[in-house]
Write a protein that holds these residues in place. Structure first.
Motif, PDB file in Angstrom:
ATOM      1  N   UNK A 261      52.843  23.856  65.856  1.00  0.00           N
ATOM      2  CA  UNK A 261      54.097  23.095  65.931  1.00  0.00           C
ATOM      3  C   UNK A 261      54.567  22.995  67.383  1.00  0.00           C
ATOM      4  N   UNK A 262      54.392  24.083  68.149  1.00  0.00           N
ATOM      5  CA  UNK A 262      54.771  24.099  69.565  1.00  0.00           C
ATOM      6  C   UNK A 262      54.062  22.976  70.327  1.00  0.00           C
ATOM      7  N   UNK A 263      52.745  22.918  70.173  1.00  0.00           N
ATOM      8  CA  UNK A 263      51.983  21.889  70.889  1.00  0.00           C
ATOM      9  C   UNK A 263      52.284  20.491  70.353  1.00  0.00           C
ATOM     10  N   UNK A 264      52.562  20.392  69.069  1.00  0.00           N
ATOM     11  CA  UNK A 264      52.965  19.105  68.508  1.00  0.00           C
ATOM     12  C   UNK A 264      54.276  18.645  69.117  1.00  0.00           C
ATOM     13  N   UNK A 265      55.189  19.600  69.362  1.00  0.00           N
ATOM     14  CA  UNK A 265      56.448  19.248  70.005  1.00  0.00           C
ATOM     15  C   UNK A 265      56.231  18.668  71.387  1.00  0.00           C
TER      16      UNK A 265
ATOM     17  N   UNK B   2      58.244  19.406  78.591  1.00  0.00           N
ATOM     18  CA  UNK B   2      58.175  20.866  78.698  1.00  0.00           C
ATOM     19  C   UNK B   2      59.218  21.547  77.827  1.00  0.00           C
ATOM     20  N   UNK B   3      60.389  20.925  77.722  1.00  0.00           N
ATOM     21  CA  UNK B   3      61.472  21.506  76.919  1.00  0.00           C
ATOM     22  C   UNK B   3      61.135  21.559  75.434  1.00  0.00           C
ATOM     23  N   UNK B   4      60.302  20.648  74.964  1.00  0.00           N
ATOM     24  CA  UNK B   4      60.133  20.448  73.523  1.00  0.00           C
ATOM     25  C   UNK B   4      59.282  21.507  72.838  1.00  0.00           C
ATOM     26  N   UNK B   5      58.548  22.320  73.589  1.00  0.00           N
ATOM     27  CA  UNK B   5      57.592  23.233  72.972  1.00  0.00           C
ATOM     28  C   UNK B   5      58.211  24.367  72.181  1.00  0.00           C
ATOM     29  N   UNK B   6      58.910  25.265  72.864  1.00  0.00           N
ATOM     30  CA  UNK B   6      59.434  26.457  72.191  1.00  0.00           C
ATOM     31  C   UNK B   6      60.438  26.144  71.085  1.00  0.00           C
ATOM     32  N   UNK B   7      61.343  25.181  71.246  1.00  0.00           N
ATOM     33  CA  UNK B   7      62.280  24.897  70.148  1.00  0.00           C
ATOM     34  C   UNK B   7      61.654  24.148  68.966  1.00  0.00           C
ATOM     35  N   UNK B   8      60.426  23.639  69.109  1.00  0.00           N
ATOM     36  CA  UNK B   8      59.859  22.749  68.092  1.00  0.00           C
ATOM     37  C   UNK B   8      59.774  23.417  66.725  1.00  0.00           C
ATOM     38  N   UNK B   9      59.293  24.648  66.665  1.00  0.00           N
ATOM     39  CA  UNK B   9      59.149  25.316  65.369  1.00  0.00           C
ATOM     40  C   UNK B   9      60.500  25.513  64.700  1.00  0.00           C
ATOM     41  N   UNK B  10      61.511  25.897  65.493  1.00  0.00           N
ATOM     42  CA  UNK B  10      62.842  26.126  64.931  1.00  0.00           C
ATOM     43  C   UNK B  10      63.460  24.820  64.450  1.00  0.00           C
ATOM     44  N   UNK B  11      63.355  23.778  65.251  1.00  0.00           N
ATOM     45  CA  UNK B  11      63.923  22.478  64.871  1.00  0.00           C
ATOM     46  C   UNK B  11      63.209  21.926  63.642  1.00  0.00           C
ATOM     47  N   UNK B  12      61.889  22.052  63.616  1.00  0.00           N
ATOM     48  CA  UNK B  12      61.137  21.592  62.452  1.00  0.00           C
ATOM     49  C   UNK B  12      61.499  22.413  61.222  1.00  0.00           C
ATOM     50  N   UNK B  13      61.754  23.708  61.423  1.00  0.00           N
ATOM     51  CA  UNK B  13      62.175  24.557  60.316  1.00  0.00           C
ATOM     52  C   UNK B  13      63.508  24.116  59.736  1.00  0.00           C
ATOM     53  N   UNK B  14      64.456  23.759  60.592  1.00  0.00           N
ATOM     54  CA  UNK B  14      65.761  23.274  60.126  1.00  0.00           C
ATOM     55  C   UNK B  14      65.599  21.966  59.362  1.00  0.00           C
ATOM     56  N   UNK B  15      64.810  21.042  59.913  1.00  0.00           N
ATOM     57  CA  UNK B  15      64.575  19.770  59.225  1.00  0.00           C
ATOM     58  C   UNK B  15      63.906  20.000  57.869  1.00  0.00           C
ATOM     59  N   UNK B  16      62.970  20.944  57.830  1.00  0.00           N
ATOM     60  CA  UNK B  16      62.300  21.269  56.570  1.00  0.00           C
ATOM     61  C   UNK B  16      63.282  21.823  55.555  1.00  0.00           C
TER      62      UNK B  16
END
Length: 250
Positions: A59-63, A103-117
């Motif tokens: 998810x990080x790399x996808x972000x 660069x900003x999008x990597x680390x928050x991606x899993x958390x943001x995707x988790x909220x959307x999920x």
């Protein structure tokens, strides 16, 4: 492709669309808490963390990849490594807003995707969510540039595809909620590890520090705040306060 083969493909597509259109009951709070406990077991112990962290890395790399495309950069490829790290390469201006957002999008991606999920699962669309994830993995497969990464995406996608096709709706709802819990609980951990390990010029935070003149530690703390807040928000979406209170006090 023969007409017979084409007909079979259409039948499969129709069945997939039919399954995506169905809703599944949201599990009771006791089941959601049990799934949260299973997710914690997958995230906290180090041996299991190496497995669940790969999900976070995907998810990080996808972000990074999505942010690069949205900011007009050209995506060159994604690599996933056996040490659970990853690398997304994009072409474009080496400085500027596009690179910062990427660069900003990597680390928050899993958390943001988790909220959307969590928001989607609250509507009973667990199976639709799983098929969307399969579609995203298929797109990612086109961008993977190393053998290990290719195998990881194929194994994850193949396992999820088999489960989505074979398991009944109730179990798929449990699986979708478990994935959501893993994303929410796991998202802050890589940031904490980054904070504890000190400065890393090659990390996302280190590169952001070079681009913006803002200290690396500030970016690390920002990642921690965002991922932690998203974890709390996602948990609140999965476990509304009134249902939590009813389950706790009976």
């Amino acid at each position: 492709m023969t007409r017979t083969d084409g007909g079979r493909v259409l039948e499969v597509l129709e069945e997939v669309l039919a399954r995506m259109g169905r809703t599944q009951p949201v599990p009771p709070v006791t089941t959601l808490l049990a799934l949260a406990a299973v997710a914690a077991v997958l995230v906290v112990p180090r041996p299991l963390w190496r497995v669940s962290r790969m999900l976070v890395t995907i998810v990080h790399e996808s972000g990074h990849a999505v942010a690069a495309v949205l900011t007009g950069r050209r995506l060159s490829g994604i690599r996933l490594h056996s040490d659970t790290s990853g690398l997304t390469v994009s072409r474009g201006r080496p400085r500027g807003a596009g690179m910062v957002v990427t660069l900003l999008a990597g680390y928050p991606a899993a958390a943001v995707f988790g909220v959307a999920t969590a928001a989607v699962l609250g509507t009973g669309r667990a199976v639709a969510f799983l098929w969307v994830v399969l579609g995203l993995l298929a797109l990612m497969l086109l961008q993977v540039r190393n053998l290990y990464g290719l195998l990881v995406v194929l194994v994850v996608g193949g396992s999820l595809g088999a489960a989505t096709w074979l398991l009944p709706g109730t179990y798929l709802s449990w699986l979708a909620h478990l994935i959501c819990w893993v994303l929410l609980l796991a998202a802050p951990r890589p940031v904490v590890e980054l904070l504890l390990s000190g400065r890393h010029p090659g990390s996302d935070a280190g590169q952001l520090a070079r681009l913006t003149r803002v200290p690396e530690r500030v970016w690390q703390l920002l990642f921690l705040v965002v991922t932690s807040a998203a974890t709390v928000l996602g948990a609140a979406l999965l476990l509304p306060l009134e249902e939590w209170t009813a389950a706790w006090w009976g």
